[in-house]
Every structure is written in C-alpha cells, then in structure tokens.
Design an enzyme around this catalytic site. Structure first.
Site, short mmCIF file in Angstrom:
data_model
loop_
_atom_site.label_atom_id
_atom_site.label_comp_id
_atom_site.label_asym_id
_atom_site.label_seq_id
_atom_site.Cartn_x
_atom_site.Cartn_y
_atom_site.Cartn_z
N CYS A 263 0.99 -1.06 -0.01
CA CYS A 263 -0.02 -0.22 -0.05
C CYS A 263 0.66 1.46 -0.04
O CYS A 263 1.43 1.72 0.91
CB CYS A 263 -1.03 -0.04 1.18
SG CYS A 263 -2.04 1.47 1.50
N CYS B 237 -0.35 4.21 2.02
CA CYS B 237 -0.10 3.93 3.67
C CYS B 237 1.21 4.11 4.11
O CYS B 237 1.60 4.65 5.05
CB CYS B 237 -0.75 2.53 4.07
SG CYS B 237 -2.20 1.93 3.14
N ASP B 238 2.09 3.64 3.48
CA ASP B 238 3.60 3.49 3.62
C ASP B 238 4.28 4.43 3.00
O ASP B 238 5.60 4.47 3.32
CB ASP B 238 3.92 2.24 3.60
CG ASP B 238 3.20 1.33 4.32
OD1 ASP B 238 2.61 1.62 5.39
OD2 ASP B 238 2.92 0.03 4.08
#
Ligand code: NAP
Length: 307
Positions: A134, A137-138
């Site tokens: 992701c 997200c990261d």
C-alpha cells in the site's frame, strides 16, 4: 432462538455499502458485518479515485467514508466482527463470528479481494520493514529515498505516480514490455523523470536483514540478473478474492471467484455475491456499487417468492 434477519451483508467495501443503502431504503431488517476498522474495502489504500462519476480526484479514504456516511444517514452501520464460517440450515443462513451466531433469510457476500503475494524470498521476512502492499499507507516513509514498484496494472502505476512525487528515485518492475494500466495513468507516469522502467523483468528476491536494501530481478528475455538498490518494495501484482471461508458454501471458479452474474445469484438459494468477489470482467468501484444494488434487488425478489 436468536432473531432471524431478512438480510445479512458481509463486507463494507463499495459493494457492501451500496447493498446496505439499498437494503435500508427497502426497509429490510438487515445486519451488516465487516472486519475492518475503516469502511471502503480496497479503495482505502488508493491515493486517488478519478473514475467514479461525480467525485473527480477524490481520495479512496474520503470516498469510502462518504459512502459509509450515506449509509449511516439511512440508519444502517456496520458491526465490526470477523466472520469465521457460514452455513445453510433448512434455508436459514447461519453466520458465525468469534462471539456470535447470526441468522438470516438471505445473505450478500461482498468481502472483496486482497493483495496477491509474489511468494519470493524476503517478501514475508521483510514485511513492514520496507515491503509494502500500500503506497498511500507507507509511501511517506520513503521520502527522498528509493522505492521499487512491482506490477504493471492500474494499482502499480498509481503507486508509482504517488511515490515519484515524494521519492528520489522509483523503479517500476514489470514482467512485460507494455503496461496493463489505463492510458491516462501511463501518461501521468511518463511526466516523472525520476521513474525508471525495468521492463521484461521478474523479481527473484528481496534483500535486506532488518530493512530492505535491494530487489534482485531477472530479465526474462536476456536471462540477465540485476540488483536494484532500493529502500522499499511496493508489490502491486493484482488481487485474490477473499473466498476461503465460502469454498464449501457456494460454487467458486478456478481463480477463486464466486460464480455469480450481474444479479448476484449464486448456486445456493438466498445467497448472493457482489463486487470484486464475484466472476465479472471489470472490477471497479462503479461496478461494485452497481452489484450491491442488484444483489438487494435479487434479495427482495427472493423474499417475495418465499412469503
Ligand atoms: P491487475 O490489473 O490484475 O494487474 C496486476 C499486474 O501485476 C499486471 O500488470 C500483471 O502483469 C502483474 N503481475 C501479476 N502477477 C504477477 C507476478 N506473479 N509477478 C509479477 N507481476 C505480476 O491488478 P491491479 O492493478 O491491482 O488492479 C486490480 C483491479 O482493480 C483491476 O480491475 C483494476 O482496473 C482495478 N483498479 C482500478 C483503478 C482505477 O481505475 N483508478 C485503480 C486501481 C485498481 P501482466 O500485465 O503481465 O498480467
């Protein structure tokens, strides 16, 4: 004996949310279960959704929340529980979670799909230590650093665009010499001169001990191996349907998808499938929400026949 719902909906991605909205408006006594904390399913890890009519450029997280807020406004919200098993006993659908056993006259399975894994050395071991599925997200952890994206579909290219904005360098490793992603996304990717395409290449191993330090790839045409110096590996090689729990309950195709057409009918009477989990040719938010509506329509027809 516990109460029997008209309908139990499993999943709160776009298909499940749409089903909940239609069920609420139809006045069905509905139970809605989802295991995730945030609504939206896979779209919550999408940086930008630019093909859902009326919502140009909305973030996946915002779209999920907006859709779930719509359902809540109609008086329906999810109960956060993970489904362990389902069965049909004399036409009643029984859904078991860790804490409860729920009963429904009908069931809509809208549990979506999850990220496919590469299954190469280092992927499991370095999960959360530079290996991610992701980018939204990261990605921020890789600011001014190097990242490699594996895959050639819409997700991979969207991830690469997202990372190109914040990383010093981004490799895109694809097993062919042509991307699968939509042209509009490919054009966007070409705007970044810090992106290097690594064509015709498959990943062999993710290197590193405490943190990712490299990705070993092999060119499938020349056989040549190359070690890419990278701090992160973002894997975007497609999805696998979340059908493990339903294998003995409804018919599944050879790729793991529940066999169901546009109306969502499965081979088990009263059980319907909606969204990415069913057999279909186009897996998008817009087709998932359509599935949710169609499945509730089928539920209503089924319940009318039973009465
Ligand atoms: P996808 O379209 O299935 O693409 C997967 C990519 O990974 C393909 O390029 C494939 O290569 C490659 N791949 C598959 N297995 C691999 C392996 N073992 N090793 C190396 N490469 C591998 O998956 P996705 O991009 O996650 O998209 C899933 C669905 O969501 C699609 O329907 C997509 O259109 C949709 N989606 C839409 C949007 C949007 O419209 N904004 C955004 C994200 C996703 P090949 O090309 O050679 O098969």
């Amino acid at each position: 004996m516990s109460e029997v719902y008209d309908l139990i909906i499993l999943g709160a991605g776009p298909a499940g949310i749409s089903a909940a909205i239609y069920a609420a408006r139809a006045g069905l006594h509905t139970l809605w279960l989802d295991k995730q904390f945030s609504p939206g399913g896979q779209i919550i890890s999408t940086y930008e959704v630019d093909n859902y009519p009326g919502m140009p450029g909305i973030s996946g997280m915002d779209l999920g929340e907006t859709m779930a807020a719509h359902a809540e406004k109609l008086g329906i919200s999810t109960i956060r529980e993970n489904v362990l098993s389902v069965e049909d006993t004399a036409g009643v659908k029984i859904v078991r979670t860790k804490k409860h056993e729920y009963r429904g006259r009908t069931l809509i399975i809208a549990c979506g799909a999850s990220h496919r894994k590469l299954g190469i050395p280092g992927e499991e071991e370095l999960g959360g230590m530079g290996v991610s599925y992701c980018a939204t997200c990261d990605g921020a952890f890789f600011k001014e650093r190097t990242a490699a994206v594996v895959g050639g579909g819409n997700t991979a290219v969207e991830d690469a665009v997202f990372l190109a904005r914040i990383c010093r360098k981004v490799y895109v490793v694809h097993r062919r010499s042509e991307l699968r992603a939509d042209k509009v996304l490919q054009d966007r990717l070409r705007e970044y001169d810090n992106v290097e395409m690594v064509w015709d290449s498959i990943p062999l191993e993710i290197r590193g001990s405490e943190q990712v330090t490299g990705l070993l790839v092999r060119n499938v045409k020349s056989g040549e191996e190359r070690l890419l110096d990278t701090d992160g590996v973002f894997i975007a090689v497609g999805i696998v349907p979340n059908t493990e729990k339903f294998k003995n309950f409804v018919q599944i195709d050879e790729n793991g998808y529940i066999i169901a057409g546009e109306e969502g009918l499965t081979n088990t009477p009263g059980v319907f499938a909606a969204g990415d989990i069913r057999t279909k040719s186009l897996r998008q938010v817009v087709t998932a929400v359509s599935d949710g509506a169609n499945a509730v329509n089928s539920v209503q027809k089924y319940l009318l026949k039973k009465n």
